[in-house]
Write an enzyme that holds these catalytic residues in place. Sequence first.
Site, PDB file in Angstrom:
ATOM      1  N   HIS A  24       0.791  -1.299  -0.027  1.00 30.10           N
ATOM      2  CA  HIS A  24      -0.021  -0.060  -0.116  1.00 30.10           C
ATOM      3  C   HIS A  24       0.757   1.293   0.008  1.00 30.10           C
ATOM      4  CE1 HIS A  24       0.140   0.050   4.572  1.00 30.10           C
ATOM      5  NE2 HIS A  24      -0.631  -0.579   4.653  1.00 30.10           N
ATOM      6  N   HIS A  78      -5.537  -8.732  14.404  1.00 27.73           N
ATOM      7  CA  HIS A  78      -5.606  -7.625  13.691  1.00 27.73           C
ATOM      8  C   HIS A  78      -6.555  -7.661  12.614  1.00 27.73           C
ATOM      9  CE1 HIS A  78      -4.575  -3.818  11.700  1.00 27.73           C
ATOM     10  NE2 HIS A  78      -3.531  -4.341  11.279  1.00 27.73           N
ATOM     11  N   GLU A  80      -6.694  -6.180   9.531  1.00 31.12           N
ATOM     12  CA  GLU A  80      -6.091  -5.840   8.315  1.00 31.12           C
ATOM     13  C   GLU A  80      -5.882  -7.002   7.337  1.00 31.12           C
ATOM     14  OE1 GLU A  80      -2.920  -3.069   8.266  1.00 31.12           O
ATOM     15  OE2 GLU A  80      -3.310  -2.325   5.978  1.00 31.12           O
ATOM     16  N   ASP A  82      -3.758  -8.282   5.294  1.00 33.57           N
ATOM     17  CA  ASP A  82      -2.749  -9.049   5.006  1.00 33.57           C
ATOM     18  C   ASP A  82      -2.439 -10.178   6.310  1.00 33.57           C
ATOM     19  OD1 ASP A  82      -2.418  -6.562   6.883  1.00 33.57           O
ATOM     20  OD2 ASP A  82      -0.311  -6.662   6.860  1.00 33.57           O
ATOM     21  N   HIS A 145      -1.704  -1.632  14.584  1.00 35.12           N
ATOM     22  CA  HIS A 145      -1.662  -0.386  13.954  1.00 35.12           C
ATOM     23  C   HIS A 145      -3.077   0.212  13.643  1.00 35.12           C
ATOM     24  CE1 HIS A 145      -1.388  -0.605   9.240  1.00 35.12           C
ATOM     25  NE2 HIS A 145      -1.235   0.795   9.413  1.00 35.12           N
ATOM     26  N   ASP A 164       1.582  -6.025  14.148  1.00 33.34           N
ATOM     27  CA  ASP A 164       2.293  -5.431  13.507  1.00 33.34           C
ATOM     28  C   ASP A 164       3.584  -4.883  14.113  1.00 33.34           C
ATOM     29  OD1 ASP A 164       1.088  -5.730  11.027  1.00 33.34           O
ATOM     30  OD2 ASP A 164      -0.234  -3.873  11.371  1.00 33.34           O
ATOM     31  N   TYR A 192      10.112   0.164   8.552  1.00 36.70           N
ATOM     32  CA  TYR A 192       8.803  -0.250   9.205  1.00 36.70           C
ATOM     33  C   TYR A 192       8.025   0.615   9.935  1.00 36.70           C
ATOM     34  CZ  TYR A 192       5.036  -3.479  10.245  1.00 36.70           C
ATOM     35  OH  TYR A 192       3.947  -4.173  10.336  1.00 36.70           O
ATOM     36  N   HIS A 223       5.081  -9.571  10.662  1.00 41.22           N
ATOM     37  CA  HIS A 223       5.870  -9.637   9.592  1.00 41.22           C
ATOM     38  C   HIS A 223       7.519  -9.744   9.823  1.00 41.22           C
ATOM     39  CE1 HIS A 223       2.800  -7.682   7.229  1.00 41.22           C
ATOM     40  NE2 HIS A 223       2.398  -7.095   8.063  1.00 41.22           N
TER      41      HIS A 223
END
Length: 392
Positions: A24, A78, A80, A82, A145, A164, A192, A223
């Site tokens: 993104h 989370h 999101e 991903d 996040h 994250d 990051y 990640h």
Amino acid sequence: MSKVQLADGVYWVGAIDWNIRNFHGYSTRLGTTYNAYLIIDEKITLIDTVKAPFYEQMRDRIKEIVALEDIDYVVSNHVEMDHSGSLPTVMQEAKKAKLITLEKFGESGLGKTFHTDWPLSPVKEGSELNLGKRKLVFIPTPMLHWPDSMCSYLVEDNILFSMDAFGQHLATSHRFDDEVGLDAIMPEATKYYANILMPFSDLIVKAVEKLGGLKIDTIAPSHGIIWRSHIDTIVKAYASWGKGENKQKVLVIYDTMWKSTEKMAHALAQGITDAEVDVKLYNLTESDKSDIIKEVLDARAILIGSPTLNNGMFPTVAGFLCYLKGLKPKGKLGAAFGSHGWAGGAVKAIEQELSQAGIEVVDCGLSFKFVPDKDEIKKCADFGKTIASRIK
Ligand code: FEO
């Protein structure tokens, strides 16, 4: 497929995305990973999933250990995508699984994303989930996040599934920090933090304090590599970034039309160098904005240059400042410079943006007509020395 264990019965079952180059808008030249974890106990628990196209990678890793239909709990730390992208497929396969999520924000986030009737089990600060011999405790970390973000802490093994936080976009064939080395990891952890977490620095400080009360042997982020040998290094780095600690470093960031603003940029950089302060110079057409933001994180001063185009800034400069403003950098000095033809406008517009970004603007008077002459170039170099002396 070899199994990756964090502790007895705790496995990494995520996916490696070697080829992603844009996350993104963030340049991910080294790829990334989507980390999911499997805990085998009396109750079998999957912590997060992976981005949807990587479902099969995760499924194959899980199937080496256990059948998907045997999973009792899926924890969504989370919403999101991903991390939640594979939830629809997982929930179809893991028929008896209850889906654990943070109350309110996790519930509404999953509801608004997937529009399903999954059996949600909302948790809150300190909620415990008994897995048999072990238990998970949930720790909300809102805005790290997203509002729904939380960490899960596996008490008996001192493993923090940190979501994250503490992550990096870094695809590697190894999973642990001591296998990859800090020289490779820290630049990506820094980038990051700068691009994803910098706006939430005050919350980072609070989160680091909160997590400081836990005994942590392993930090398993969503990640990149898993921290088991250099936990102090990454936690101290987060504490420092969260407080906005800066170095004696100046960035000169600009774009140019006919090289006049570029001449000014180089003169500024030379003045800063002559004053023996570190400087880095970036042309916004040539450089990636997320790489520059990594340098912004610990720079003390940021000088932004643009020629005037249609009474305003160059579009590349406007785009960069828009991105910078959203990231809310802490404790910076800033200044604007640039050349113009018949009428200016860019310098004032940049100063306004810097100010709105929370940056203390220093008026440097470096707005020159057409091509800067010798005296004007000297003024740039002199201001370089002035800003260097301000931050020493
Ligand atoms: Fe890696 Fe906020 O998702």
